[in-house]
Design a protein around this motif. Structure first.
Motif, PDB file in Angstrom:
ATOM      1  N   THR A  38       0.606   1.127  -0.397  1.00 51.23           N
ATOM      2  CA  THR A  38       0.631   2.287   0.491  1.00 51.23           C
ATOM      3  C   THR A  38      -0.277   1.966   1.670  1.00 51.23           C
ATOM      4  O   THR A  38      -1.042   0.995   1.620  1.00 51.23           O
ATOM      5  CB  THR A  38       0.125   3.535  -0.249  1.00 51.23           C
ATOM      6  N   PRO A  39      -0.256   2.751   2.748  1.00 47.11           N
ATOM      7  CA  PRO A  39      -1.147   2.477   3.873  1.00 47.11           C
ATOM      8  C   PRO A  39      -2.631   2.439   3.484  1.00 47.11           C
ATOM      9  O   PRO A  39      -3.383   1.585   3.961  1.00 47.11           O
ATOM     10  CB  PRO A  39      -0.849   3.607   4.849  1.00 47.11           C
ATOM     11  N   ARG A  54       5.404  -4.984   0.606  1.00 48.14           N
ATOM     12  CA  ARG A  54       6.221  -3.782   0.830  1.00 48.14           C
ATOM     13  C   ARG A  54       5.292  -2.614   1.086  1.00 48.14           C
ATOM     14  O   ARG A  54       4.351  -2.386   0.340  1.00 48.14           O
ATOM     15  CB  ARG A  54       7.095  -3.489  -0.378  1.00 48.14           C
ATOM     16  N   LEU A  55       5.590  -1.876   2.129  1.00 52.97           N
ATOM     17  CA  LEU A  55       4.809  -0.710   2.516  1.00 52.97           C
ATOM     18  C   LEU A  55       5.626   0.528   2.198  1.00 52.97           C
ATOM     19  O   LEU A  55       6.771   0.653   2.619  1.00 52.97           O
ATOM     20  CB  LEU A  55       4.501  -0.765   4.017  1.00 52.97           C
ATOM     21  N   ASP A  78       0.397   8.075   3.819  1.00 55.56           N
ATOM     22  CA  ASP A  78       0.351   8.458   2.411  1.00 55.56           C
ATOM     23  C   ASP A  78      -0.624   9.603   2.183  1.00 55.56           C
ATOM     24  O   ASP A  78      -0.989   9.890   1.058  1.00 55.56           O
ATOM     25  CB  ASP A  78      -0.015   7.269   1.533  1.00 55.56           C
ATOM     26  N   GLY A  79      -1.048  10.249   3.233  1.00 53.76           N
ATOM     27  CA  GLY A  79      -1.975  11.367   3.124  1.00 53.76           C
ATOM     28  C   GLY A  79      -3.402  10.972   3.451  1.00 53.76           C
ATOM     29  O   GLY A  79      -4.171  11.780   3.949  1.00 53.76           O
ATOM     30  N   ALA A 134       1.551   7.166  -5.940  1.00 57.25           N
ATOM     31  CA  ALA A 134       0.533   7.168  -4.887  1.00 57.25           C
ATOM     32  C   ALA A 134       0.334   8.571  -4.314  1.00 57.25           C
ATOM     33  O   ALA A 134      -0.792   8.985  -4.037  1.00 57.25           O
ATOM     34  CB  ALA A 134       0.930   6.204  -3.770  1.00 57.25           C
ATOM     35  N   LEU A 135       1.439   9.336  -4.152  1.00 56.85           N
ATOM     36  CA  LEU A 135       1.329  10.705  -3.642  1.00 56.85           C
ATOM     37  C   LEU A 135       0.619  11.602  -4.648  1.00 56.85           C
ATOM     38  O   LEU A 135      -0.185  12.458  -4.275  1.00 56.85           O
ATOM     39  CB  LEU A 135       2.706  11.274  -3.316  1.00 56.85           C
ATOM     40  N   LYS A 136       0.897  11.413  -5.946  1.00 57.50           N
ATOM     41  CA  LYS A 136       0.202  12.190  -6.977  1.00 57.50           C
ATOM     42  C   LYS A 136      -1.287  11.893  -6.944  1.00 57.50           C
ATOM     43  O   LYS A 136      -2.115  12.796  -7.043  1.00 57.50           O
ATOM     44  CB  LYS A 136       0.766  11.862  -8.362  1.00 57.50           C
ATOM     45  N   LYS A 137      -1.621  10.615  -6.790  1.00 55.96           N
ATOM     46  CA  LYS A 137      -3.028  10.195  -6.754  1.00 55.96           C
ATOM     47  C   LYS A 137      -3.748  10.800  -5.551  1.00 55.96           C
ATOM     48  O   LYS A 137      -4.911  11.177  -5.637  1.00 55.96           O
ATOM     49  CB  LYS A 137      -3.099   8.671  -6.708  1.00 55.96           C
ATOM     50  N   GLN A 138      -3.042  10.909  -4.421  1.00 55.05           N
ATOM     51  CA  GLN A 138      -3.637  11.453  -3.202  1.00 55.05           C
ATOM     52  C   GLN A 138      -3.646  12.981  -3.197  1.00 55.05           C
ATOM     53  O   GLN A 138      -4.233  13.585  -2.323  1.00 55.05           O
ATOM     54  CB  GLN A 138      -2.870  10.962  -1.969  1.00 55.05           C
TER      55      GLN A 138
END
Length: 161
Positions: A38-39, A54-55, A78-79, A134-138
């Motif tokens: 992720t970014p 891969r991004l 990614d937030g 990654a979104l859940k983590k953020q």
């Protein structure tokens, strides 16, 4: 040489050839492996310029800029972090701002991710597992991302078993 010595020599030679072939295959696969980031992970790891990966993330709303000769610039977020992406080619039909995207390429010396492949999610409920994690983590995960539309299914008549 006795018969037993010839047999052992043959088996030893075969094992050596097999080991060399396995080493060549593993070396070729090592060069083609592309990792997902992720970014914010890319910023943390400080990925060097030119290293392919891969991004994945969401296309930042308002960041899509179309240029000449199919050149497209947009930002992936990614937030926690945002990374500018430059791509030259035809974007997938489902590509749009605010949607999930996975781009493959490398960061150049100026800090722009130069993508040679862009993949968009295929429907409104799909999201790559790594992007969803990654979104859940953020803390940016919405409960309705994985929800499927309810549909009543009528039993078929005359169906044979």
């Amino acid at each position: 040489m006795t018969r037993k010595q010839r047999r052992l020599t043959m088996i030893g030679g075969s094992l050596a050839v097999l080991a060399v072939a396995a080493a060549l295959v593993l070396n070729a696969m090592r060069d083609s492996i592309v990792f997902f980031s992720t970014p914010s992970m890319a910023a943390e790891k400080q990925i060097p310029a030119g290293k392919r990966f891969r991004l994945g993330g969401l296309v930042q709303p308002g960041s899509l800029v179309r240029g000449d000769n199919l050149a497209v610039n947009f930002s992936v977020a990614d937030g926690a972090a945002t990374l500018p992406v430059a791509y030259k080619g035809i974007l997938p039909d489902l590509f749009r701002e605010g949607q999930g995207v996975v781009a493959e390429g490398a960061i150049d010396a100026s800090g722009v991710f130069r993508a040679d492949t862009v993949l968009a999610k295929h429907d409104e409920t799909y999201m790559p597992k790594d992007v969803a994690d990654a979104l859940k983590k953020q803390g940016h995960w919405k409960d309705d991302y994985g929800a499927k539309p309810s549909a009543s299914v009528a039993p078929t008549q005359g169906a044979s078993k």
